[in-house]
Enzyme design. Sequence first.
Site, mmCIF file in Angstrom:
data_model
loop_
_atom_site.group_PDB
_atom_site.id
_atom_site.type_symbol
_atom_site.label_atom_id
_atom_site.label_comp_id
_atom_site.label_asym_id
_atom_site.label_seq_id
_atom_site.Cartn_x
_atom_site.Cartn_y
_atom_site.Cartn_z
ATOM 1 N N ASP A 148 -10.550 -20.654 -13.663
ATOM 2 C CA ASP A 148 -11.181 -19.390 -13.276
ATOM 3 C C ASP A 148 -10.547 -18.275 -14.088
ATOM 4 O O ASP A 148 -9.408 -18.392 -14.560
ATOM 5 C CB ASP A 148 -11.010 -19.107 -11.780
ATOM 6 C CG ASP A 148 -11.859 -17.915 -11.340
ATOM 7 O OD1 ASP A 148 -12.952 -17.711 -11.920
ATOM 8 O OD2 ASP A 148 -11.445 -17.169 -10.442
ATOM 9 N N SER A 149 -11.300 -17.173 -14.216
ATOM 10 C CA SER A 149 -10.729 -16.006 -14.885
ATOM 11 C C SER A 149 -9.526 -15.487 -14.106
ATOM 12 O O SER A 149 -8.588 -14.965 -14.698
ATOM 13 C CB SER A 149 -11.796 -14.915 -14.992
ATOM 14 O OG SER A 149 -12.320 -14.639 -13.708
ATOM 15 N N TYR B 291 -13.451 -11.048 -16.163
ATOM 16 C CA TYR B 291 -14.367 -11.367 -17.259
ATOM 17 C C TYR B 291 -15.726 -10.679 -17.056
ATOM 18 O O TYR B 291 -16.525 -10.598 -17.992
ATOM 19 C CB TYR B 291 -14.644 -12.882 -17.292
ATOM 20 C CG TYR B 291 -13.593 -13.760 -17.936
ATOM 21 C CD1 TYR B 291 -12.309 -13.307 -18.227
ATOM 22 C CD2 TYR B 291 -13.902 -15.088 -18.253
ATOM 23 C CE1 TYR B 291 -11.364 -14.149 -18.798
ATOM 24 C CE2 TYR B 291 -12.971 -15.928 -18.834
ATOM 25 C CZ TYR B 291 -11.706 -15.468 -19.099
ATOM 26 O OH TYR B 291 -10.780 -16.314 -19.677
ATOM 27 N N GLY B 292 -15.986 -10.254 -15.815
ATOM 28 C CA GLY B 292 -17.334 -9.902 -15.363
ATOM 29 C C GLY B 292 -18.099 -8.892 -16.191
ATOM 30 O O GLY B 292 -19.318 -8.905 -16.195
ATOM 31 N N CYS C 15 -15.422 -20.441 -12.349
ATOM 32 C CA CYS C 15 -15.837 -19.063 -12.615
ATOM 33 C C CYS C 15 -17.336 -19.018 -12.941
ATOM 34 O O CYS C 15 -17.795 -19.689 -13.868
ATOM 35 C CB CYS C 15 -15.027 -18.545 -13.796
ATOM 36 S SG CYS C 15 -15.410 -16.867 -14.276
ATOM 37 N N ASN C 16 -18.068 -18.215 -12.179
ATOM 38 C CA ASN C 16 -19.509 -18.075 -12.437
ATOM 39 C C ASN C 16 -19.771 -17.441 -13.794
ATOM 40 O O ASN C 16 -20.684 -17.831 -14.514
ATOM 41 C CB ASN C 16 -20.153 -17.190 -11.367
ATOM 42 C CG ASN C 16 -20.327 -17.912 -10.066
ATOM 43 O OD1 ASN C 16 -21.371 -18.461 -9.787
ATOM 44 N ND2 ASN C 16 -19.275 -17.943 -9.262
ATOM 45 N N THR C 17 -18.967 -16.444 -14.124
ATOM 46 C CA THR C 17 -19.197 -15.722 -15.372
ATOM 47 C C THR C 17 -19.002 -16.668 -16.560
ATOM 48 O O THR C 17 -19.793 -16.669 -17.501
ATOM 49 C CB THR C 17 -18.247 -14.508 -15.451
ATOM 50 O OG1 THR C 17 -18.320 -13.787 -14.211
ATOM 51 C CG2 THR C 17 -18.612 -13.593 -16.577
ATOM 52 N N CYS D 166 -19.872 -15.572 -7.138
ATOM 53 C CA CYS D 166 -18.657 -15.105 -7.808
ATOM 54 C C CYS D 166 -17.479 -15.569 -6.967
ATOM 55 O O CYS D 166 -17.531 -15.491 -5.725
ATOM 56 C CB CYS D 166 -18.667 -13.575 -7.901
ATOM 57 S SG CYS D 166 -17.112 -12.896 -8.507
ATOM 58 N N THR D 167 -16.439 -16.047 -7.631
ATOM 59 C CA THR D 167 -15.316 -16.636 -6.901
ATOM 60 C C THR D 167 -14.606 -15.649 -5.974
ATOM 61 O O THR D 167 -13.969 -16.062 -5.016
ATOM 62 C CB THR D 167 -14.285 -17.191 -7.895
ATOM 63 O OG1 THR D 167 -13.995 -16.173 -8.860
ATOM 64 C CG2 THR D 167 -14.793 -18.423 -8.594
ATOM 65 N N HIS D 168 -14.700 -14.372 -6.273
ATOM 66 C CA HIS D 168 -14.006 -13.380 -5.438
ATOM 67 C C HIS D 168 -14.747 -13.045 -4.148
ATOM 68 O O HIS D 168 -14.138 -12.596 -3.186
ATOM 69 C CB HIS D 168 -13.830 -12.068 -6.211
ATOM 70 C CG HIS D 168 -12.684 -12.066 -7.176
ATOM 71 N ND1 HIS D 168 -12.579 -12.950 -8.200
ATOM 72 C CD2 HIS D 168 -11.597 -11.254 -7.259
ATOM 73 C CE1 HIS D 168 -11.478 -12.696 -8.897
ATOM 74 N NE2 HIS D 168 -10.863 -11.673 -8.341
HETATM 75 N N1 DGL Z 1 -14.312 -15.420 -11.553
HETATM 76 C C1 DGL Z 1 -15.401 -14.507 -11.806
HETATM 77 C C2 DGL Z 1 -16.722 -15.110 -11.351
HETATM 78 O O1 DGL Z 1 -16.771 -16.049 -10.559
HETATM 79 C C3 DGL Z 1 -15.193 -13.185 -11.128
HETATM 80 C C4 DGL Z 1 -14.042 -12.409 -11.649
HETATM 81 C C5 DGL Z 1 -14.240 -11.867 -13.042
HETATM 82 O O2 DGL Z 1 -15.058 -10.954 -13.246
HETATM 83 O O3 DGL Z 1 -13.534 -12.354 -13.911
HETATM 84 O O4 DGL Z 1 -17.737 -14.638 -11.767
#
Ligand code: DGL
Length: 289
Positions: free
Chosen positions: A6-7, A38-39, A69-71, A200-202
Amino acid sequence: MIGVFDSGFGGLTILGSLLQTLPQYDYLFLADSARAPYGARSADVIGRFTLEAVEWLFDQGCVVVVLACNTASARALRNIQQLHLPAHRSDRRVLGVVRPSVEALAGLPPGAIPGETQPSDAVDVVAVLGTESTIASDSYGIELRKLAPGIELIQQSCPLWVPLVEAGELGGVGTEYFLRQALDPVLFRPHPPRRLLLGCTHYPLLLPAIRHIVPKEIEILSQGEIVSSRFANWLERHRDFETRLSRGGARRFATTDDPEWFAARGERLLGQRLRAEHVRLRELETEIG
Ligand code: DGL
């Protein structure tokens, strides 16, 4: 080992579910905290950063890497799967979170084949919330049109939600203002969604505050359970990879920033003590960056 990337620390929401569903395997979690979030980054930069992380995990012995990480899944996965692995790492696999999440949103079984599997329950409108880059990529739209073209998808970016979580602002009036700012356009429309995915993981950390705003009849999906159950199914269908995974109960954590900062947040999220190591990722000059 199974690598999970993940980021930042948010990906531990996915790792936690993987550890519950598939505790028998060894795991290595990498957070690129030094370069997160990363978003709002460009596709090129996310592609390069993600590849550097994946290569580091491969070098440590990971056979399969899950991009929590989705991004990164939205921006980097396709190039890694279609260009990098066949050319350089044909004995490894990288999986993302977009495809399993879309299957769940559409009510489809794991590994559904486009055009061959019909959604099991009738949902007409669904929604995904994500970072700017995830939503701009239209990855969720592309996958859903392939798997279930009859379902309408509302896509909403929530640029301030990750900074809120990073700052520990998980509730209260200020947070509610920014939650409503993104949720109102999704909820107040003639045909609101039946299901809402936190893409998104957050965002699972904001779930109690989000649940408070979203009407009860709308189902909210978090990705931990979706990704872990569908990954378990993937392993059943890919015995050649499953049999190569080690089973020693190892849980390793690595971050590109301060390991103590990461461990403190990670312990709260996973509910267990953990030690993190600091790593530097090798810069890659890449043709797919
Ligand atoms: N981990 C990122 C996601 O799931 C969110 C955090 C980021 O923007 O890096 O999209």
